[in-house]
Motif scaffolding. Structure first.
Motif, PDB file in Angstrom:
ATOM      1  N   ARG A  75     -90.974  98.998 -20.069  1.00 33.15           N
ATOM      2  CA  ARG A  75     -92.418  98.805 -19.930  1.00 33.15           C
ATOM      3  C   ARG A  75     -93.087  98.965 -21.304  1.00 33.15           C
ATOM      4  O   ARG A  75     -92.952 100.016 -21.944  1.00 33.15           O
ATOM      5  CB  ARG A  75     -93.003  99.825 -18.950  1.00 33.15           C
ATOM      6  N   ALA A  78     -98.097 105.627   0.975  1.00 28.50           N
ATOM      7  CA  ALA A  78     -98.764 105.373  -0.316  1.00 28.50           C
ATOM      8  C   ALA A  78     -98.384 106.502  -1.263  1.00 28.50           C
ATOM      9  O   ALA A  78     -99.229 107.090  -1.915  1.00 28.50           O
ATOM     10  CB  ALA A  78    -100.270 105.282  -0.117  1.00 28.50           C
ATOM     11  N   ALA A 136    -102.999 110.238  -1.076  1.00 31.20           N
ATOM     12  CA  ALA A 136    -104.414 109.922  -1.321  1.00 31.20           C
ATOM     13  C   ALA A 136    -104.632 109.482  -2.764  1.00 31.20           C
ATOM     14  O   ALA A 136    -105.649 109.792  -3.378  1.00 31.20           O
ATOM     15  CB  ALA A 136    -105.289 111.127  -0.983  1.00 31.20           C
ATOM     16  N   GLY A 137    -103.641 108.768  -3.298  1.00 29.05           N
ATOM     17  CA  GLY A 137    -103.816 108.145  -4.605  1.00 29.05           C
ATOM     18  C   GLY A 137    -104.575 106.834  -4.421  1.00 29.05           C
ATOM     19  O   GLY A 137    -105.138 106.562  -3.345  1.00 29.05           O
ATOM     20  N   LEU A 148     -88.317 111.240   0.968  1.00 30.03           N
ATOM     21  CA  LEU A 148     -88.616 111.954   2.220  1.00 30.03           C
ATOM     22  C   LEU A 148     -87.469 111.683   3.196  1.00 30.03           C
ATOM     23  O   LEU A 148     -86.724 110.719   3.023  1.00 30.03           O
ATOM     24  CB  LEU A 148     -89.899 111.410   2.859  1.00 30.03           C
ATOM     25  N   PHE A 166     -94.301 107.445  -9.117  1.00 25.97           N
ATOM     26  CA  PHE A 166     -94.107 108.428 -10.194  1.00 25.97           C
ATOM     27  C   PHE A 166     -94.428 109.836  -9.714  1.00 25.97           C
ATOM     28  O   PHE A 166     -95.235 110.534 -10.324  1.00 25.97           O
ATOM     29  CB  PHE A 166     -94.990 108.062 -11.389  1.00 25.97           C
ATOM     30  N   ASN A 167     -93.834 110.234  -8.589  1.00 22.59           N
ATOM     31  CA  ASN A 167     -94.197 111.523  -8.024  1.00 22.59           C
ATOM     32  C   ASN A 167     -93.188 112.633  -8.221  1.00 22.59           C
ATOM     33  O   ASN A 167     -93.527 113.799  -8.091  1.00 22.59           O
ATOM     34  CB  ASN A 167     -94.526 111.356  -6.546  1.00 22.59           C
ATOM     35  N   TYR A 190     -97.091  99.861  -3.022  1.00 15.75           N
ATOM     36  CA  TYR A 190     -96.397 100.116  -4.293  1.00 15.75           C
ATOM     37  C   TYR A 190     -94.935 100.442  -4.001  1.00 15.75           C
ATOM     38  O   TYR A 190     -94.360 101.374  -4.548  1.00 15.75           O
ATOM     39  CB  TYR A 190     -97.088 101.255  -5.059  1.00 15.75           C
ATOM     40  N   GLY A 245    -104.104 110.781  -6.870  1.00 17.12           N
ATOM     41  CA  GLY A 245    -102.673 110.550  -7.107  1.00 17.12           C
ATOM     42  C   GLY A 245    -102.272 110.796  -8.549  1.00 17.12           C
ATOM     43  O   GLY A 245    -102.505 111.881  -9.103  1.00 17.12           O
ATOM     44  N   CYS A 305    -105.250 104.844 -19.301  1.00 17.97           N
ATOM     45  CA  CYS A 305    -104.716 103.616 -18.732  1.00 17.97           C
ATOM     46  C   CYS A 305    -104.115 102.730 -19.822  1.00 17.97           C
ATOM     47  O   CYS A 305    -104.597 102.732 -20.953  1.00 17.97           O
ATOM     48  CB  CYS A 305    -105.921 102.889 -18.151  1.00 17.97           C
ATOM     49  N   CYS A 308    -104.154 111.279 -21.936  1.00 11.29           N
ATOM     50  CA  CYS A 308    -103.708 110.446 -20.803  1.00 11.29           C
ATOM     51  C   CYS A 308    -104.757 109.376 -20.509  1.00 11.29           C
ATOM     52  O   CYS A 308    -105.930 109.686 -20.303  1.00 11.29           O
ATOM     53  CB  CYS A 308    -103.482 111.330 -19.577  1.00 11.29           C
ATOM     54  N   TYR A 330    -108.043  97.507 -13.972  1.00 15.39           N
ATOM     55  CA  TYR A 330    -107.442  98.667 -13.297  1.00 15.39           C
ATOM     56  C   TYR A 330    -108.568  99.388 -12.530  1.00 15.39           C
ATOM     57  O   TYR A 330    -108.989 100.514 -12.859  1.00 15.39           O
ATOM     58  CB  TYR A 330    -106.757  99.602 -14.288  1.00 15.39           C
ATOM     59  N   ILE A 348     -99.685 108.247   4.066  1.00 15.36           N
ATOM     60  CA  ILE A 348     -99.142 109.362   3.262  1.00 15.36           C
ATOM     61  C   ILE A 348     -99.543 109.134   1.818  1.00 15.36           C
ATOM     62  O   ILE A 348     -99.102 108.168   1.189  1.00 15.36           O
ATOM     63  CB  ILE A 348     -97.605 109.449   3.360  1.00 15.36           C
ATOM     64  N   ILE A 378    -101.350  97.658 -11.214  1.00 13.46           N
ATOM     65  CA  ILE A 378    -100.858  98.121  -9.910  1.00 13.46           C
ATOM     66  C   ILE A 378    -101.989  98.153  -8.885  1.00 13.46           C
ATOM     67  O   ILE A 378    -101.771  97.938  -7.693  1.00 13.46           O
ATOM     68  CB  ILE A 378    -100.182  99.508 -10.060  1.00 13.46           C
ATOM     69  N   LEU A 379    -103.216  98.383  -9.336  1.00 14.07           N
ATOM     70  CA  LEU A 379    -104.320  98.407  -8.367  1.00 14.07           C
ATOM     71  C   LEU A 379    -104.552  97.023  -7.756  1.00 14.07           C
ATOM     72  O   LEU A 379    -104.875  96.888  -6.573  1.00 14.07           O
ATOM     73  CB  LEU A 379    -105.594  98.947  -9.022  1.00 14.07           C
TER      74      LEU A 379
END
Ligand code: FAD
Length: 489
Positions: free
Chosen positions: A294, A143, A21-22, A353, A147-148, A389, A51, A63, A61, A70, A19, A398-399
Motif C-alpha cells: 500500500r 463491520a 461502530a466504526g 471471532l 485493522f483491529n 470491508y 473504529g 488520512c 495520525c 474519505y 458488530i 474504504i468509505l
C-alpha cells in the motif's frame, strides 16, 4: 444471562445486529434508519464510535485519501482543515454522524462479541458477548474492520525490556517522550506518520527498518479562511473536488498503467532526494516496485532524516535486552522506550471471532485457505451474515467502498421482506467462481506479484485483502443482486 432480543417492532420485523461502530457500522445504521428499519443494535467493544479513528491516536495520525472523498456521500463536510484530515478531525466527523443521525441510542459500547452461532431450527443468530450476555438477531452485519488486531513482533527478549513498550495502535499518551531515547520498530504506515512528530521532542530516535517503502508527497497545505468560506458557501466546489479525486483514484488503484506507475515512482525517488546523507538515501530507496505494498504518503517523513537525532537502522534486530536493542552486527543501542509500529493482523476478518454457520461449521474451517467471500460481502454456509470491508474489498477510499456494500446489504434485506424469505446464503459455486475470477485479476496486477505485500496475504499465500478493479467496478457489480447466486429458505 437471559437472551436479549432486539425488539421486533419495525419494518418486516427483521432484527439486525451490527458488530462494530466504526465507519461501516455507522453507515449501515444510518442507511437502515433511512429505509425504515429501526430494530437494530450496534455492538461495539470500544468506548465510542469511530473504529480505526477512535483507537489509533498516535501523533501525526491522519488520512492518506483526501477527506473530501474519505467521507460519506450523505454527509459531505465542506470544511476539513486541510486536504488530508487529521485523526481528531475524522473522529469528530464520525462522532457527529453518530449524534446527527440518531445512532447513539442504537450503540452498545464495551460490548465485545466473542461468538456468533446460527440456529438452523429458527433461522437466527445468537451473538455472545465477552460478559456472557447474548443477543439474538435474524440478520448479522459484521463491520469489524480489517485493522483491529495489533500485530506484535516475535523478537527475542522483547518481554524482558526494562523500559516502556507500546504499540503505535494503542499509543501510551501517559509516557512523555521528551528527551527520551526511543527505538521505533517498523517503518510503514504508522511510523511514517508519527516519526516526524516524535523526533521533535525525543532525545534520540532509532528507526529499525526491515523494508523501505515508497512514501509519496501530497498536496496538503492548510486551507485558508477564504477557501473554507468558499467551500461552505458553495457545496458544489467540494463535490467537484470529490469527483475529481474519485476519478484519479479509480485510474490509479488498478495499478494497470505502467506510465502512471512510472510517474509515481519518479515522484517517490525525487522525494527521497531531500535526504542529505547518501547512505541513508540509499537505505530509504525501496527495492520493490511502486504499488507492491500500500503506497504511503507524507511530506515530513524524508526531511526528518536530516535531523541529527534520527538514525535509520537497516541491520536486522537480533534481540532485545533489558536496556536496548542489539542488531545482527552485535551493535547495541541503549533505549528507554520501544514503540512497535508493526501493524495489524489484517487478513483474519470474521475468523477473529468464533462464527459457527450451517451444519455447525466454524468459519475457521470454512476459511482454512484464507478468508473468502462473494463480492466481499457474503460467504457460503453462513446465511443472513453480511460483511462490510470484508475479504478482497480493500482498495481506494474504504468509505466509498463501504457505501456500496451497505446498499447491497439493504437490497438483500428488501428481498427477504418482499419475497417473505427467512434466510439467504450464497451458493458455494457462485462464491468459488467469483473468487477464481478475482484471483486471476489479482495475478494480473504485476506489482502485487513482486513478493513484498505481507498483510495482503493469508498464511496460505493467497491475496485475501485486495480488490483488483476500480471502485466504480465494485459499485457496478454490487448494485443488483443476482438471485441465481443465492440459496434461500
Ligand atoms: C492508522 C490507519 C489509517 C488508515 N487510513 C486510511 C485512509 O486514509 N483511507 C482509507 O480508505 N482507509 C484507511 N484505513 C483503513 C480504515 O480501517 C478504514 O478506512 C475504515 O476505518 C474501515 O471502517 P470499518 O468500520 O469497516 O472498520 P474499523 O474502523 O476498523 O471499525 C471496526 C469497529 O469494530 C469494532 N470491533 C471489532 N471487533 C469487534 C468485536 N468482536 N466486538 C465488538 N466490536 C468489534 C472495533 O472496535 C471497531 O470500532 C486506515 C486504517 C488505519 C489503521
Amino acid at each position: 444471562m437471559a437472551a436479549d432480543d432486539v425488539n421486533a417492532t419495525n419494518r418486516g420485523s427483521k432484527r439486525i445486529a451490527i458488530i462494530g461502530a466504526g465507519p461501516g457500522g455507522l453507515c449501515m445504521g444510518k442507511r437502515l434508519l433511512d429505509e425504515g428499519y429501526d430494530d437494530f443494535v450496534i455492538l461495539e467493544r470500544g468506548d465510542g464510535v469511530g473504529g480505526t479513528w477512535n483507537f489509533n491516536r498516535y501523533p501525526g495520525c491522519e488520512c492518506d485519501i483526501p477527506s473530501a472523498l474519505y467521507s460519506f456521500s450523505f454527509a459531505v463536510k465542506p470544511d476539513w482543515s486541510k486536504p488530508y484530515g487529521t485523526q481528531p478531525e475524522i473522529l469528530a466527523y464520525m462522532q457527529d454522524l453518530g449524534e446527527r443521525f440518531g445512532l447513539m441510542n442504537h450503540c452498545r459500547f464495551g460490548a465485545t462479541v466473542t461468538s456468533v452461532v446460527w440456529d438452523e431450527s429458527v433461522a437466527d443468530w445468537t451473538l455472545t458477548l465477552a460478559d456472557g450476555a447474548t443477543v439474538t438477531a435474524d440478520i448479522v452485519v459484521s463491520a469489524i474492520g480489517m485493522f483491529n488486531g495489533l500485530a506484535w513482533p516475535s523478537i527475542d527478549g522483547l518481554d524482558e525490556f526494562a523500559g516502556t513498550t507500546f504499540h503505535s495502535g494503542h499509543w501510551n499518551w501517559d509516557h512523555d517522550l521528551i528527551g527520551r531515547s526511543v527505538a521505533v520498530i517498523g517503518s510503514a504506515a504508522s511510523a511514517v506518520q508519527f516519526v516526524p512528530e516524535i523526533v521533535e521532542v525525543a532525545g534520540q530516535v532509532h528507526l529499525f527498518q526491515r523494508t523501505a517503502n515508497w512514501v509519496m508527497p501530497k498536496p496538503d497545505t492548510e486551507y485558508t479562511d477564504e477557501q473554507l468560506d468558499a467551500f461552505r458557501a458553495d457545496p458544489s466546489l467540494i463535490l467537484a473536488f470529490r469527483t475529481e479525486i474519485e476519478s484519479n483514484i479509480n485510474k490509479g488503484m488498478t495499478f494497470a498503467f505502467p506510465e502512471v506507475l512510472a510517474t509515481y515512482e519518479a515522484a517517490g525517488r525525487a522525494a527521497i532526494d531531500v535526504v542529505a546523507d547518501p547512505e541513508t538515501r540509499r537505505k530509504l530507496l525501496p527495492d520493490h516496485p511502486f504499488g507492491c505494498k500500500r503506497p504511503l504518503t507524507s511530506n515530513r517523513y524524508y526531511p526528518a532524516f536530516n535531523r541529527p537525532n534520527l538514525e535509520l537502522v537497516t541491520e536486522p534486530i537480533a534481540r532485545i535486552t533489558p536496556q536496548g536493542v542489539i542488531t545482527a552486527d552485535r551493535a547495541e543501542r541503549a533505549v528507554d522506550t520501544i514503540i512497535l509500529a508493526t501493524g495489524y493482523t489484517a487478513s483474519r476478518y470474521l475468523s477473529a471471532l468464533d462464527v459457527v454457520g450451517r451444519d455447525g461449521v466454524h468459519i475457521t474451517d470454512a476459511w482454512h485457505d484464507g478468508a473468502e467471500a462473494y463480492l466481499g460481502i457474503t460467504t457460503a454456509g453462513f446465511p443472513n451474515l453480511f460483511m462490510l470491508y470484508g475479504p478482497n474489498t480493500n482498495n481506494g477510499s474504504i468509505l466509498t467502498m463501504i457505501e456500496y456494500q451497505v446498499e447491497h446489504v439493504l437490497a438483500h434485506l428488501q428481498r427477504l421482506i418482499d419475497e417473505d424469505i427467512s434466510w439467504v446464503d450464497v451458493k458455494p459455486d457462485a462464491m468459488r467462481g467469483f473468487n477464481h475470477e478475482i484471483q486471476e485479476a489479482i495475478a494480473g496486477v504485476v506489482v502485487w506479484q513482486a513478493g513484498c505485500n505481507g498483510y495482503y496475504r493469508s498464511p496460505s499465500g493467497r491475496i485475501v485483502t485486495q480488490w483488483p478493479y476500480s471502485m466504480t467496478e465494485f459499485q457496478r457489480r454490487t448494485a443488483v443482486i443476482d438471485p441465481a447466486a443465492y440459496e434461500v429458505g
